[in-house]
Design a protein around this motif. Structure first.
Motif, mmCIF file in Angstrom:
data_model
loop_
_atom_site.group_PDB
_atom_site.id
_atom_site.type_symbol
_atom_site.label_atom_id
_atom_site.label_comp_id
_atom_site.label_asym_id
_atom_site.label_seq_id
_atom_site.Cartn_x
_atom_site.Cartn_y
_atom_site.Cartn_z
ATOM 1 N N SER A 9 5.831 -2.905 92.377
ATOM 2 C CA SER A 9 5.330 -4.348 92.055
ATOM 3 C C SER A 9 6.096 -4.635 90.545
ATOM 4 C CB SER A 9 3.795 -4.118 91.766
ATOM 5 O OG SER A 9 3.553 -3.380 90.549
ATOM 6 N N VAL A 10 5.932 -6.019 90.563
ATOM 7 C CA VAL A 10 6.316 -6.730 89.223
ATOM 8 C C VAL A 10 5.401 -6.248 88.127
ATOM 9 C CG1 VAL A 10 7.040 -8.797 88.070
ATOM 10 C CG2 VAL A 10 7.607 -8.360 90.422
ATOM 11 N N PRO A 11 5.753 -5.858 87.003
ATOM 12 C CA PRO A 11 4.564 -5.516 86.012
ATOM 13 C C PRO A 11 4.040 -6.777 85.739
ATOM 14 C CG PRO A 11 6.749 -4.542 85.316
ATOM 15 C CD PRO A 11 7.110 -5.456 86.636
ATOM 16 N N SER A 12 2.706 -6.627 85.604
ATOM 17 C CA SER A 12 1.860 -7.697 85.533
ATOM 18 C C SER A 12 1.909 -8.765 84.563
ATOM 19 C CB SER A 12 0.276 -7.237 85.516
ATOM 20 O OG SER A 12 0.137 -6.543 84.230
ATOM 21 N N ASN A 13 2.363 -8.471 83.272
ATOM 22 C CA ASN A 13 2.707 -9.322 82.164
ATOM 23 C C ASN A 13 4.240 -9.445 82.124
ATOM 24 O OD1 ASN A 13 2.998 -7.029 81.178
ATOM 25 N ND2 ASN A 13 1.910 -7.400 79.309
ATOM 26 N N ALA A 14 5.159 -9.161 83.018
ATOM 27 C CA ALA A 14 6.444 -9.239 82.774
ATOM 28 C C ALA A 14 7.018 -10.744 82.501
ATOM 29 C CB ALA A 14 7.348 -8.630 83.965
ATOM 30 N N ASN A 15 6.576 -11.421 83.556
ATOM 31 C CA ASN A 15 6.989 -13.120 83.406
ATOM 32 C C ASN A 15 6.573 -13.543 81.787
ATOM 33 O OD1 ASN A 15 8.018 -13.055 85.869
ATOM 34 N ND2 ASN A 15 6.304 -14.385 86.558
ATOM 35 N N ALA A 16 5.421 -13.238 81.384
ATOM 36 C CA ALA A 16 4.969 -13.737 80.111
ATOM 37 C C ALA A 16 5.801 -13.064 79.101
ATOM 38 C CB ALA A 16 3.526 -13.345 80.102
ATOM 39 N N LEU A 17 6.015 -11.711 78.930
ATOM 40 C CA LEU A 17 6.678 -11.339 78.090
ATOM 41 C C LEU A 17 8.259 -11.834 78.093
ATOM 42 C CD1 LEU A 17 5.553 -7.544 78.451
ATOM 43 C CD2 LEU A 17 5.158 -8.989 76.627
ATOM 44 N N LEU A 18 8.890 -11.982 79.284
ATOM 45 C CA LEU A 18 10.097 -12.505 79.130
ATOM 46 C C LEU A 18 10.203 -13.832 78.776
ATOM 47 C CD1 LEU A 18 11.385 -10.678 82.046
ATOM 48 C CD2 LEU A 18 12.341 -10.451 79.940
ATOM 49 N N LEU A 19 9.133 -14.817 79.076
ATOM 50 C CA LEU A 19 9.074 -16.130 78.479
ATOM 51 C C LEU A 19 8.860 -16.095 77.233
ATOM 52 C CD1 LEU A 19 6.789 -17.638 81.383
ATOM 53 C CD2 LEU A 19 9.159 -18.143 80.982
ATOM 54 N N GLN A 20 8.208 -15.328 76.545
ATOM 55 C CA GLN A 20 7.810 -15.268 75.125
ATOM 56 C C GLN A 20 9.402 -15.156 74.596
ATOM 57 O OE1 GLN A 20 5.281 -12.381 73.823
ATOM 58 N NE2 GLN A 20 6.171 -12.230 71.889
ATOM 59 N N ALA A 21 10.002 -13.964 75.044
ATOM 60 C CA ALA A 21 11.172 -13.363 74.553
ATOM 61 C C ALA A 21 12.334 -14.618 74.527
ATOM 62 C CB ALA A 21 11.770 -12.232 75.166
ATOM 63 N N ILE A 22 12.374 -15.283 75.833
ATOM 64 C CA ILE A 22 13.494 -16.475 75.836
ATOM 65 C C ILE A 22 12.921 -17.517 74.877
ATOM 66 C CG2 ILE A 22 14.285 -18.274 77.387
ATOM 67 C CD1 ILE A 22 13.978 -15.972 79.573
ATOM 68 N N ALA A 23 11.799 -17.803 74.874
ATOM 69 C CA ALA A 23 11.332 -19.130 74.095
ATOM 70 C C ALA A 23 11.450 -19.004 72.545
ATOM 71 C CB ALA A 23 9.866 -19.391 74.273
ATOM 72 N N LEU A 24 11.311 -17.444 72.139
ATOM 73 C CA LEU A 24 11.306 -17.138 70.513
ATOM 74 C C LEU A 24 12.960 -16.697 70.305
ATOM 75 C CD1 LEU A 24 8.026 -15.591 70.085
ATOM 76 C CD2 LEU A 24 8.719 -17.839 69.565
ATOM 77 N N ARG A 25 13.752 -16.324 71.558
ATOM 78 C CA ARG A 25 15.116 -15.579 71.119
ATOM 79 C C ARG A 25 14.914 -14.439 70.332
ATOM 80 N NH1 ARG A 25 19.165 -20.290 68.651
ATOM 81 N NH2 ARG A 25 18.703 -21.722 70.486
ATOM 82 N N GLN A 26 14.109 -13.790 71.088
ATOM 83 C CA GLN A 26 13.912 -12.238 70.767
ATOM 84 C C GLN A 26 14.386 -11.415 71.796
ATOM 85 O OE1 GLN A 26 12.351 -13.405 67.336
ATOM 86 N NE2 GLN A 26 12.201 -11.106 67.937
ATOM 87 N N CYS A 27 14.766 -10.089 71.436
ATOM 88 C CA CYS A 27 15.429 -9.249 72.384
ATOM 89 C C CYS A 27 14.219 -8.517 72.928
ATOM 90 C CB CYS A 27 16.394 -8.423 71.681
ATOM 91 S SG CYS A 27 17.700 -8.880 71.028
ATOM 92 N N VAL A 28 14.463 -7.870 74.093
ATOM 93 C CA VAL A 28 13.235 -6.768 74.550
ATOM 94 C C VAL A 28 13.938 -5.726 74.959
ATOM 95 C CG1 VAL A 28 12.166 -8.961 75.722
ATOM 96 C CG2 VAL A 28 13.913 -7.654 77.036
ATOM 97 N N THR A 29 12.950 -4.482 74.755
ATOM 98 C CA THR A 29 13.674 -3.390 75.376
ATOM 99 C C THR A 29 12.690 -2.941 76.768
ATOM 100 O OG1 THR A 29 11.889 -2.001 74.072
ATOM 101 C CG2 THR A 29 14.097 -2.208 72.969
ATOM 102 N N ALA A 30 13.357 -2.288 77.510
ATOM 103 C CA ALA A 30 12.910 -1.859 78.850
ATOM 104 C C ALA A 30 13.642 -0.657 79.527
ATOM 105 C CB ALA A 30 13.004 -3.263 79.840
#
Length: 112
Positions: A9-30
Motif C-alpha cells: 500500500s501507499v503509506p497513509s501520509n506519503a502524499n501529504a509529506l511529499l506535498l509539504q516537501a515540494i511546497a517548502l522545497r525541503q528534502c526528504v529521506t526514505a
C-alpha cells in the motif's frame, strides 16, 4: 515522523509529506528498493492510477550519485518518508513542461 504503511500500500501520509516537501522545497529521506535515499522532490503526478514523484537523488545509502539526474519514484515503493530540515533549489534537469506531466500533475515545485 515516518509514514505508516502496510505491505503493498501507499503509506497513509506519503502524499501529504511529499506535498509539504515540494511546497517548502525541503528534502526528504526514505527507503526505496531497500536503499536509504535522500531526495529533492520536484513534482507529484499520476500515471495509470498510481502516484509518482520525480525527484533529484542527492544520496543513495549515504553516497552521492555519480551524476545529477531526475528519477521517478512510485509512491507505493517509498517507505519511512521523513521531511528533513534541508532545503533545495529546483534543478535545471527538471522540466515542469515535459509532456509526461500534461494533465496528470498533482503538485509541482515553484520555479526559482
Amino acid at each position: 515522523m515516518p509514514a505508516s504503511s502496510t505491505p503493498g500500500s501507499v503509506p497513509s501520509n506519503a502524499n501529504a509529506l511529499l506535498l509539504q516537501a515540494i511546497a517548502l522545497r525541503q528534502c526528504v529521506t526514505a527507503v526505496y528498493n531497500r536503499m536509504h535515499v535522500k531526495l529533492a522532490p520536484h513534482i507529484l503526478f499520476t500515471r495509470h492510477d498510481d502516484v509518482f514523484v520525480d525527484a533529484v537523488t542527492l544520496q543513495r545509502d549515504g553516497q552521492p550519485p555519480k551524476e545529477i539526474k531526475l528519477g521517478t519514484f512510485k509512491l507505493a515503493g517509498l517507505r519511512d518518508i521523513v521531511v528533513i530540515d534541508e532545503g533545495f533549489r529546483p534543478d535545471a534537469v527538471f522540466n515542469p513542461h515535459d509532456i509526461k506531466y500534461e494533465g496528470v500533475t498533482l503538485f509541482v515545485v515553484e520555479p526559482n
